[in-house]
Every structure is written in structure tokens, then in C-alpha cells.
Scaffold this active site. Structure first.
Site, short mmCIF file in Angstrom:
data_model
loop_
_atom_site.label_atom_id
_atom_site.label_comp_id
_atom_site.label_asym_id
_atom_site.label_seq_id
_atom_site.Cartn_x
_atom_site.Cartn_y
_atom_site.Cartn_z
N ASP A 80 -14.14 94.23 68.56
CA ASP A 80 -13.05 94.29 67.60
C ASP A 80 -12.31 92.95 67.63
O ASP A 80 -12.94 91.90 67.51
CB ASP A 80 -12.15 95.50 67.92
CG ASP A 80 -11.09 95.75 66.87
OD1 ASP A 80 -11.43 96.36 65.82
OD2 ASP A 80 -9.94 95.33 67.07
N HIS A 114 -17.51 102.47 65.04
CA HIS A 114 -16.90 101.20 65.47
C HIS A 114 -16.79 101.11 66.98
O HIS A 114 -16.82 100.02 67.55
CB HIS A 114 -15.51 101.10 64.83
CG HIS A 114 -14.78 99.84 65.13
ND1 HIS A 114 -15.12 98.63 64.56
CD2 HIS A 114 -13.71 99.58 65.95
CE1 HIS A 114 -14.29 97.69 64.99
NE2 HIS A 114 -13.44 98.24 65.85
N TYR A 135 -2.34 90.85 63.68
CA TYR A 135 -2.73 90.92 62.27
C TYR A 135 -1.83 90.04 61.40
O TYR A 135 -2.29 89.43 60.44
CB TYR A 135 -2.65 92.37 61.78
CG TYR A 135 -3.74 93.24 62.36
CD1 TYR A 135 -4.99 93.35 61.74
CD2 TYR A 135 -3.54 93.97 63.53
CE1 TYR A 135 -5.99 94.15 62.27
CE2 TYR A 135 -4.53 94.77 64.06
CZ TYR A 135 -5.75 94.86 63.43
OH TYR A 135 -6.74 95.65 63.97
#
Length: 289
Positions: free
Chosen positions: A100, A262, A207
Site C-alpha cells: 500500500d 488488497h 494523502y
């Protein structure tokens, strides 16, 4: 496992270590919303194979320092943290493994400092340049990446993710993974990490920094070190198309697709551990095909 703290790049990182100090160094970089515990199934496997394993809580997570400024989570800064860890281990190179967001850091470390990366193993995140291209131009990936835009909103994401001590985050982990992947005991560990002071804000700032503080220009975006990309094909967040596009930017790369979501290292822990061992070179660090 040994828990310690390492000073690097102006922050203090909590690092879990295992294995012989004489073995080849492997740095395991977790992603969002995890911490070192996300590698629990691989740490012992790699240590028993003769690797010296370092699994940090990356900056902003769990027990590591949590700078307040968004700019403190720029990708170039996160890469410098990794180089600082390799320096702290008194090594010239390491096998760098990431899942990730940790994979994004691992990719960019290999692009920026190829002389410091022995081999690269990335799990379920593409090369950062490929991610940028798809996130801007591919309608399917745009839909899957909606939360990145939401995380740019001030204070509201923190409120939602902190709700009931991380209950929403726990739901996201369970709803996006195969049933039984994350046990109640696992989620208790995660909720403890998420509720560290400043943790949720810092996790979201990764982010925000990705949008506000782009990486500095590189002479080349190609990855010149041997690279393995492990990709769970049932990923709800990232399109499979990005996997091969990433390998196309590698001089010596290959991709292994696995029938997982994921959360590939959780759902196929033994297989992922074996693939990392093979890529890193078992026992004495000799490379294997």
C-alpha cells in the site's frame, strides 16, 4: 522480536527488529491504515531464513513521531526516512519491501536511491508515476480513488475515522478483505494504534501531502534494481492494469498475481513470505530466480 526506537531524518521511529544482525537487511514498510503489525506473519519467516528484519511504524503511525505539518509527509521525506533506517543499521543496501503506501515509498526509494536498494518488493500499489497517470485519466481508477479527494477536506476525515475509536476504519478493513482476514484481536491492536494522539490526523496527512507536495523531479523514473510486484487481483481500490504498466518501467521486473484482495500479505501470508525470501535471496542473501 525486539522493539526499539531509531532517530532518522528528524523523527523518532518505532522499529520492530528480528533475525540475525549479520544477515541481509530487509525493511518492511506498512501502508494505510496499518503499522508494523501488518507484517506479523512475515517477520518470523524472514528472520528464520537468516534475514535481519526491520519493520518500522512509519512516521505518523502508532508509536512513531507524528509531525503536525502536511509537508512533513511528502513522499521525498518518507523516502529519506527509509535511507536513514538503512544508515542506522550501518548497511549500504537493503531489500526494501512495501505494501500500500509503504509500496509507494519503496518504489520511490528505488527510483531515488538505487544504490541503496538491493531488491525491491512492492505489494498492491503501482509505481507512483503510474498511479498518477491512472488517477488523473482512467475513469475506473478515478472512481476507486474517491477517498483521496475526500481526505483533502479539513478536519472532517479525522472526525469520521476517529469515530468510536476507529470503528469505521475497522469496518473498511473487514469489508474490503476476505472473511476472517482480520480477527477481533487484530482489530483491537489496530484500534490501539489508531488512537495514539495525533495518529489519525497524521495518517490522513500522507494523502494530503501527495496532492500538495509533489515529488521533486528525477532524471529518470525507471527502476533499475531487481523488482518483484505482488498483486492481489481482487483489489477494490486499485486496478490490475496498473501492475504491468509498473513493471514496464523496470529494467528487471516481474509481477506475480495472487487470488486475494488488497490485503495480500494477510490473506496469503505463507506465499508472500516465500516470494519475499526468494526475491531477497534465502539465508545468505544470494539472489534466486
Amino acid at each position: 522480536m525486539t522493539h526499539t526506537f531509531v532517530e532518522t531524518n528528524g523523527v523518532r521511529l518505532h522499529v520492530v527488529q528480528a533475525g540475525p544482525e549479520t544477515g541481509p537487511l530487509v525493511v518492511l514498510l506498512h501502508g494505510f491504515p496499518e503499522f508494523w503489525y501488518g507484517w506479523k506473519a512475515q517477520i518470523d519467516t524472514l528472520a528464520e531464513a537468516g534475514f535481519w528484519v526491520w519493520a518500522p511504524d512509519q512516521r505518523g503511525y502508532n508509536l512513531s513521531d507524528k509531525p503536525r505539518n502536511v509537508a512533513d509527509y511528502a513522499l521525498d521525506t518518507l523516502v529519506s526516512d527509509v535511507i536513514g533506517l538503512i544508515d542506522a543499521a550501518d548497511r549500504q543496501k537493503a531489500v526494501v519491501v512495501g505494501h500500500d503506501w509503504g509500496a509507494a515509498v519503496a518504489w520511490w526509494t528505488a527510483v531515488s536511491y538505487p544504490e541503496r536498494v538491493d531488491r525491491l518488493v512492492a505489494l498492491n500499489v503501482p509505481h507512483p508515476v503510474v498511479m498518477q497517470r491512472f488517477a488523473r485519466r482512467d475513469p475506473g481508477q478515478l472512481r476507486r480513488s474517491w477517498y483521496i479527494g475526500f481526505f483533502q477536506v479539513p478536519w472532517l476525515p479525522e472526525k469520521l475515522l476517529s469515530w468510536q475509536k476507529g470503528r469505521l476504519l475497522a469496518r473498511v478493513l473487514r469489508s474490503s478483505s476476505e472473511p476472517g482476514t482480520f480477527s477481533d484481536a487484530d482489530l483491537e491492536h489496530y484500534q490501539t494504534a489508531w488512537n495514539q494522539p495525533g495518529a489519525v490526523r497524521s495518517m490522513i496527512n500522507w494523502y494530503r501531502a501527495a496532492i500538495r507536495d509533489p515529488t521533486s523531479r528525477r532524471s529518470s523514473i525507471r527502476v533499475t534494481v531487481p523488482t518483484l510486484l505482488i498483486w492481489g487481483v481482487m483489489d477494490q481500490f486499485l486496478k490490475r492494469d496498473m501492475a504491468q504498466a509498473s513493471i514496464d518501467l523496470c529494467d528487471d521486473g516481474r509481477v506475480v498475481f495472487l487470488p486475494t484482495t488488497h490485503w495480500v500479505q494477510h490473506e496469503q501470508p505463507e506465499r508472500v513470505g516465500e516470494l519475499i525470501k526468494e526475491e531477497g535471496g534465502e539465508e545468505k542473501g544470494t539472489s534466486s530466480c
